[in-house]
Design a protein around this motif. Sequence first.
Motif, PDB file in Angstrom:
ATOM      1  N   GLY A  58       0.819  -1.196   0.000  1.00 46.47           N
ATOM      2  CA  GLY A  58       0.000   0.000   0.000  1.00 46.47           C
ATOM      3  C   GLY A  58       0.855   1.248   0.000  1.00 46.47           C
ATOM      4  N   TYR A  59       0.517   2.191  -0.885  1.00 45.22           N
ATOM      5  CA  TYR A  59       1.295   3.424  -0.986  1.00 45.22           C
ATOM      6  C   TYR A  59       0.471   4.467  -1.720  1.00 45.22           C
ATOM      7  N   ASP A  60       0.370   5.663  -1.128  1.00 45.86           N
ATOM      8  CA  ASP A  60      -0.345   6.762  -1.752  1.00 45.86           C
ATOM      9  C   ASP A  60      -1.760   6.299  -2.114  1.00 45.86           C
ATOM     10  N   ASP A  61      -2.145   6.381  -3.390  1.00 45.48           N
ATOM     11  CA  ASP A  61      -3.491   5.964  -3.774  1.00 45.48           C
ATOM     12  C   ASP A  61      -3.537   4.499  -4.197  1.00 45.48           C
ATOM     13  N   GLN A  62      -2.444   3.761  -3.996  1.00 50.71           N
ATOM     14  CA  GLN A  62      -2.388   2.356  -4.387  1.00 50.71           C
ATOM     15  C   GLN A  62      -2.776   1.474  -3.196  1.00 50.71           C
ATOM     16  N   GLU A  63      -3.747   0.624  -3.406  1.00 51.93           N
ATOM     17  CA  GLU A  63      -4.157  -0.312  -2.373  1.00 51.93           C
ATOM     18  C   GLU A  63      -3.172  -1.477  -2.316  1.00 51.93           C
ATOM     19  N   PRO A  64      -2.943  -2.064  -1.140  1.00 51.83           N
ATOM     20  CA  PRO A  64      -2.057  -3.238  -1.073  1.00 51.83           C
ATOM     21  C   PRO A  64      -2.646  -4.410  -1.844  1.00 51.83           C
ATOM     22  N   VAL A  65      -1.779  -5.135  -2.529  1.00 56.04           N
ATOM     23  CA  VAL A  65      -2.182  -6.285  -3.342  1.00 56.04           C
ATOM     24  C   VAL A  65      -1.299  -7.465  -2.955  1.00 56.04           C
ATOM     25  N   GLN A  66      -1.917  -8.632  -2.708  1.00 59.05           N
ATOM     26  CA  GLN A  66      -1.157  -9.828  -2.331  1.00 59.05           C
ATOM     27  C   GLN A  66      -1.602 -11.036  -3.156  1.00 59.05           C
ATOM     28  N   GLU A  67      -1.748 -10.819  -4.449  1.00 56.26           N
ATOM     29  CA  GLU A  67      -2.137 -11.903  -5.354  1.00 56.26           C
ATOM     30  C   GLU A  67      -1.072 -12.981  -5.413  1.00 56.26           C
ATOM     31  N   VAL A  68       0.202 -12.580  -5.321  1.00 58.50           N
ATOM     32  CA  VAL A  68       1.309 -13.542  -5.388  1.00 58.50           C
ATOM     33  C   VAL A  68       1.169 -14.592  -4.288  1.00 58.50           C
ATOM     34  N   GLU A  69       0.955 -14.169  -3.064  1.00 59.94           N
ATOM     35  CA  GLU A  69       0.826 -15.114  -1.960  1.00 59.94           C
ATOM     36  C   GLU A  69      -0.402 -16.003  -2.133  1.00 59.94           C
ATOM     37  N   ARG A  70      -1.514 -15.405  -2.527  1.00 59.95           N
ATOM     38  CA  ARG A  70      -2.740 -16.178  -2.735  1.00 59.95           C
ATOM     39  C   ARG A  70      -2.532 -17.241  -3.813  1.00 59.95           C
ATOM     40  N   LEU A  71      -1.795 -16.877  -4.869  1.00 58.29           N
ATOM     41  CA  LEU A  71      -1.527 -17.831  -5.940  1.00 58.29           C
ATOM     42  C   LEU A  71      -0.612 -18.954  -5.459  1.00 58.29           C
ATOM     43  N   PHE A  72       0.363 -18.641  -4.623  1.00 60.38           N
ATOM     44  CA  PHE A  72       1.197 -19.704  -4.056  1.00 60.38           C
ATOM     45  C   PHE A  72       0.332 -20.695  -3.270  1.00 60.38           C
ATOM     46  N   PHE A  73      -0.549 -20.184  -2.450  1.00 59.88           N
ATOM     47  CA  PHE A  73      -1.436 -21.064  -1.682  1.00 59.88           C
ATOM     48  C   PHE A  73      -2.239 -21.972  -2.613  1.00 59.88           C
ATOM     49  N   ASP A  74      -2.820 -21.392  -3.656  1.00 58.96           N
ATOM     50  CA  ASP A  74      -3.690 -22.175  -4.547  1.00 58.96           C
ATOM     51  C   ASP A  74      -2.891 -23.190  -5.359  1.00 58.96           C
ATOM     52  N   CYS A  75      -1.669 -22.829  -5.768  1.00 54.37           N
ATOM     53  CA  CYS A  75      -0.819 -23.793  -6.482  1.00 54.37           C
ATOM     54  C   CYS A  75      -0.490 -24.983  -5.585  1.00 54.37           C
ATOM     55  N   ILE A  76      -0.146 -24.706  -4.341  1.00 55.54           N
ATOM     56  CA  ILE A  76       0.175 -25.789  -3.399  1.00 55.54           C
ATOM     57  C   ILE A  76      -1.048 -26.664  -3.152  1.00 55.54           C
ATOM     58  N   ASP A  77      -2.205 -26.038  -2.974  1.00 55.73           N
ATOM     59  CA  ASP A  77      -3.432 -26.798  -2.698  1.00 55.73           C
ATOM     60  C   ASP A  77      -3.853 -27.674  -3.871  1.00 55.73           C
ATOM     61  N   ALA A  78      -3.364 -27.352  -5.076  1.00 55.03           N
ATOM     62  CA  ALA A  78      -3.727 -28.147  -6.258  1.00 55.03           C
ATOM     63  C   ALA A  78      -2.810 -29.345  -6.469  1.00 55.03           C
ATOM     64  N   ALA A  79      -1.716 -29.433  -5.708  1.00 56.91           N
ATOM     65  CA  ALA A  79      -0.716 -30.479  -5.941  1.00 56.91           C
ATOM     66  C   ALA A  79      -1.221 -31.854  -5.529  1.00 56.91           C
ATOM     67  N   GLU A  80      -0.953 -32.857  -6.367  1.00 56.43           N
ATOM     68  CA  GLU A  80      -1.307 -34.246  -6.087  1.00 56.43           C
ATOM     69  C   GLU A  80      -0.076 -35.146  -6.013  1.00 56.43           C
ATOM     70  N   ARG A  81       0.854 -34.978  -6.946  1.00 51.82           N
ATOM     71  CA  ARG A  81       1.994 -35.894  -7.028  1.00 51.82           C
ATOM     72  C   ARG A  81       3.342 -35.228  -6.761  1.00 51.82           C
ATOM     73  N   SER A  82       3.533 -34.021  -7.318  1.00 48.75           N
ATOM     74  CA  SER A  82       4.860 -33.411  -7.194  1.00 48.75           C
ATOM     75  C   SER A  82       4.776 -31.890  -7.228  1.00 48.75           C
ATOM     76  N   ILE A  83       5.684 -31.275  -6.471  1.00 47.57           N
ATOM     77  CA  ILE A  83       5.903 -29.826  -6.534  1.00 47.57           C
ATOM     78  C   ILE A  83       7.399 -29.618  -6.750  1.00 47.57           C
ATOM     79  N   TYR A  84       7.728 -28.968  -7.851  1.00 52.96           N
ATOM     80  CA  TYR A  84       9.119 -28.641  -8.153  1.00 52.96           C
ATOM     81  C   TYR A  84       9.285 -27.134  -8.006  1.00 52.96           C
ATOM     82  N   ILE A  85      10.250 -26.714  -7.186  1.00 53.44           N
ATOM     83  CA  ILE A  85      10.457 -25.293  -6.895  1.00 53.44           C
ATOM     84  C   ILE A  85      11.922 -24.943  -7.106  1.00 53.44           C
ATOM     85  N   GLU A  86      12.151 -23.842  -7.798  1.00 59.59           N
ATOM     86  CA  GLU A  86      13.454 -23.187  -7.813  1.00 59.59           C
ATOM     87  C   GLU A  86      13.245 -21.792  -7.242  1.00 59.59           C
ATOM     88  N   ASN A  87      14.015 -21.431  -6.214  1.00 57.57           N
ATOM     89  CA  ASN A  87      13.823 -20.115  -5.614  1.00 57.57           C
ATOM     90  C   ASN A  87      15.077 -19.679  -4.870  1.00 57.57           C
TER      91      ASN A  87
END
Length: 702
Positions: free
Chosen positions: A240-269
């Motif tokens: 959040g800054y000035d007239d910009q509202e805080p956005v946390q789509e990245v974190e929400r997408l990480f949660f949803d990607c993990i919740d969709a996993a059945e067999r494997s999760i491959y991560i490079e970070n």
Amino acid sequence: MQLTPGQNVWRVAPARRAAMLVDGADYFAAMRRAMINARRSIWIAGWDIHSKMRLVGPSGEPEDGYPAQFADFLSALVAARPELDVCLLLWDFSMLYAPERDFFPTLTLRWNTPSNVRFCLDDCIPLGSSQHQKLVVIDDALAFNGGLDITIRRWDTNRHRIDEPHRVDPSGNPYPPFHDVQMMVDGDAARALGDLFRERWRCATSERLPQLSRDEDPWPEGVKADFTGLDIGIARTQPGYDDQEPVQEVERLFFDCIDAAERSIYIENQFLTAPRIAARLAERLKARPQLEVLMIAPKFQEAWLDARSLLAGRIRFAEIVREAGEDRVHFAYPQVAGRRGRTLATMVHAKVMIVDDKILRVGSANLNNRSMGTDTECDLVLTARGDDERRSIERLRNKLIGDHCGVDADAVASALARHGGSLIALARSLSHGGHSLQPIEDVANGLVEINTLIEGVADPEKPIGAEEFVSTMFGGFVPTRHVSTVLKVLAAGLFVIGLAVLWHFVPFAKPEAVHETLSSIGESKFAPVIVVGAFVAAGLVMFPVTVLIAATAAAFGPWFGFGYAAAGSLLSAIAGYSVGAMIGKQTLRDFLGPRLNRVRKRIVRRGVITVAAVRLVPIAPFTVVNLVAGASEVPLFDYTVGTLLGLLPGLIMISAVGHQLARIMTAPTPLDFALLTGAVLGWIALSVGVQAIVSRYWSGGR
């Protein structure tokens, strides 16, 4: 997994083609060819942009007749194609990172390139945040996004040779193998990333870039698309800054990607410290007994700050995930071995997640706290809709593993089949040509308290709480968007007090000489001319006007000092105004850059009141305000009256004690320091008070 705008993504936009570019050499080669194909615009936003980085492909040398170094390449490109509009947006970085950055980017990227290469430092984020998106948009028709900045120490080939002659920085110093990933998309997905750049540019410069027609196709020759005719999800983090509202789509997408996993999760970070992500992985491992998680990260961090601040967080992250998954979780780093037992760890800078063979995600976001809520981030995600796309995702995952193990994607597929589809068994056994994946075995270094303190600053879950500090001090009257100005005023006041103390205890000149110089000026019959001339000359070279006011009071006493300083400041302001009027807006903008628009908008909005407010709580140096006001054709009467009103409180307070500066530097008493401190604190209080009043009753947008 469903991609839902406003929740786990910002937009979902179609792309005719998409390709994943692995490692800097392939990315820089593709981007270089795309830039040469550009007809109307090249827009680049980054955490870092370095003028001397070599924008070259796998051969390590330019092969198209243009220079290798980035700034020279851009200059040659726009010279050959003057209609090109090039915009470079670089994070207005913390000095903590100065040793690894282009030390004078304004000089090298603005003043050493043609006028149609426009450069701006992006400070449109809260204190403690960074602009971490890495975007390149060509003609609104092609875009790149991922983990790679256009900077030094990023280039490497897929081979990651232990002795790579081209893997050196501009000083000729070699650096270890480096691995990163970028995604290239076209169509409406590229236009959407162009909109994201447009918004950052508008925030940083108050300038709106146009929407462009997409008549040309800048897709680089020789790059085969990995996907065709698909939808691309775009997820952001925006504090959040000035007239910009805080956005946390990245974190929400990480949660949803993990919740969709059945067999494997491959991560490079690069970083693994976010506890909420670790907890979500642990939950999914418990819910799916067949699930495996393979995580590729650096063996250690090169930067001292990162090594101190993020080691403890990575240890905690690993403990949470391993406790839930035990032998179904593996943390590894790529290693390259050479002759005589020499080994190097490949630096993993990529930000990739692949879930089963259905979800591919490439972006700028690390798995740390900063990327979830503090820094700006942008990730691209696609979900397979059929067998062809699933096979493409599987092939790309195998290519990444092969990159670390020294083999191609087909060899990885064959080895994976022999291991019954287990990514962990594959990672523990596959090795060729000295390349392998080695287990990460972090050990706490014992400096727990120091590291915990550093971690709270280096990896916060939200921007560092200077806003809360100032709001608490001043009763909530100063809104977040003005905190940086308040902090500058506080720092300036403390600097004045500290300088007086330092001069007393560590004198930089003989006190007698200082006193004699000040006295000689005061006794001269030409004193008024000297003072006014000094103010005018200093104003034209951006010398701080506050220092001159204090020196004038010291030389002439409070009454004459006030009069001379007021006359000098006013005439200096008018001189700067006249220069600005003569050179005009465009010349000034070419010299000072596009962020000048923000200063201009504030000055021209409301005449006398605006100029007075800008003088009381400066949004730019005294000289810059003078030049911009003249170039922006602010009425001279409004400008003069506003300047006088705005400078008056500071003139009074500084002159009231300024005459004692000579004594403070020679024979100070506790009362002298007390009076100086009181005056400075009064100045700070007045500035903050005016800031609060202007913010509350006269609030204007960017």
